[in-house]
Write a protein that holds these residues in place. Structure first.
Motif, PDB file in Angstrom:
ATOM      1  N   ASP A  59       0.843  -1.195   0.000  1.00  0.00           N
ATOM      2  CA  ASP A  59       0.000   0.000   0.000  1.00  0.00           C
ATOM      3  C   ASP A  59       0.880   1.248   0.000  1.00  0.00           C
ATOM      4  N   ALA A  76      -3.382   4.371  -2.093  1.00  0.00           N
ATOM      5  CA  ALA A  76      -3.567   3.263  -3.039  1.00  0.00           C
ATOM      6  C   ALA A  76      -3.282   1.956  -2.304  1.00  0.00           C
ATOM      7  N   ILE A  79      -0.996  -1.994  -4.623  1.00  0.00           N
ATOM      8  CA  ILE A  79      -0.515  -1.256  -5.804  1.00  0.00           C
ATOM      9  C   ILE A  79       0.037  -2.154  -6.913  1.00  0.00           C
ATOM     10  N   VAL A 107      -6.566  -2.327  -8.080  1.00  0.00           N
ATOM     11  CA  VAL A 107      -5.922  -1.375  -7.169  1.00  0.00           C
ATOM     12  C   VAL A 107      -7.000  -0.412  -6.676  1.00  0.00           C
ATOM     13  N   VAL A 109      -7.999   3.034  -5.107  1.00  0.00           N
ATOM     14  CA  VAL A 109      -7.391   4.359  -5.010  1.00  0.00           C
ATOM     15  C   VAL A 109      -8.390   5.330  -4.395  1.00  0.00           C
TER      16      VAL A 109
END
Length: 117
Positions: A59, A76, A79, A107, A109
């Motif tokens: 992360d 995020a 990743i 992912v 975000v």
């Protein structure tokens, strides 16, 4: 025990120099034992279990202070977009046949502004 994870670990590194804060974190989860399965659909009658395969997620978090009241942030999770693999097997199952399902959550975000009033 069902759902017990024997091995797990977390590690992280932070950098902070105003107005910027950055962190990188890793989370490791070893194999997670889940429920027993009948195995009849595989030609067996006992010994089948489900497991989540070991996985490591990375992360990333960042903050940039715009003023005393406002901070921009970006987070995020996972990743490198690692899959979560569910395996179903017993002692006689060859390695190539142990994967039952692969889940990919992408992912995750988050971007935004924090405010203090």
């Amino acid at each position: 025990f069902a759902k017990f994870i024997e091995q797990s670990g977390n590690v992280g590194i932070d950098f902070a120099r105003k107005p910027l804060k950055i962190s990188l974190k890793a989370n490791y989860r070893g194999e997670q034992r889940l429920g027993e399965q009948t195995g009849a659909q595989y030609g067996a009658t006992n010994g089948f279990r489900e497991y989540y395969a070991p996985r490591t997620f990375i992360d990333f978090n960042a903050e940039y202070t715009l003023s005393k009241r406002y901070t921009f942030f970006a987070n995020a999770r996972n990743i490198f977009n690692k899959d979560q693999v569910l395996r179903r097997y017993n002692a006689d199952t060859p390695d190539y046949a142990r994967t039952y399902r692969t889940e990919n959550f992408g992912v995750q975000v988050a971007l935004g502004v924090k405010g203090s009033f």
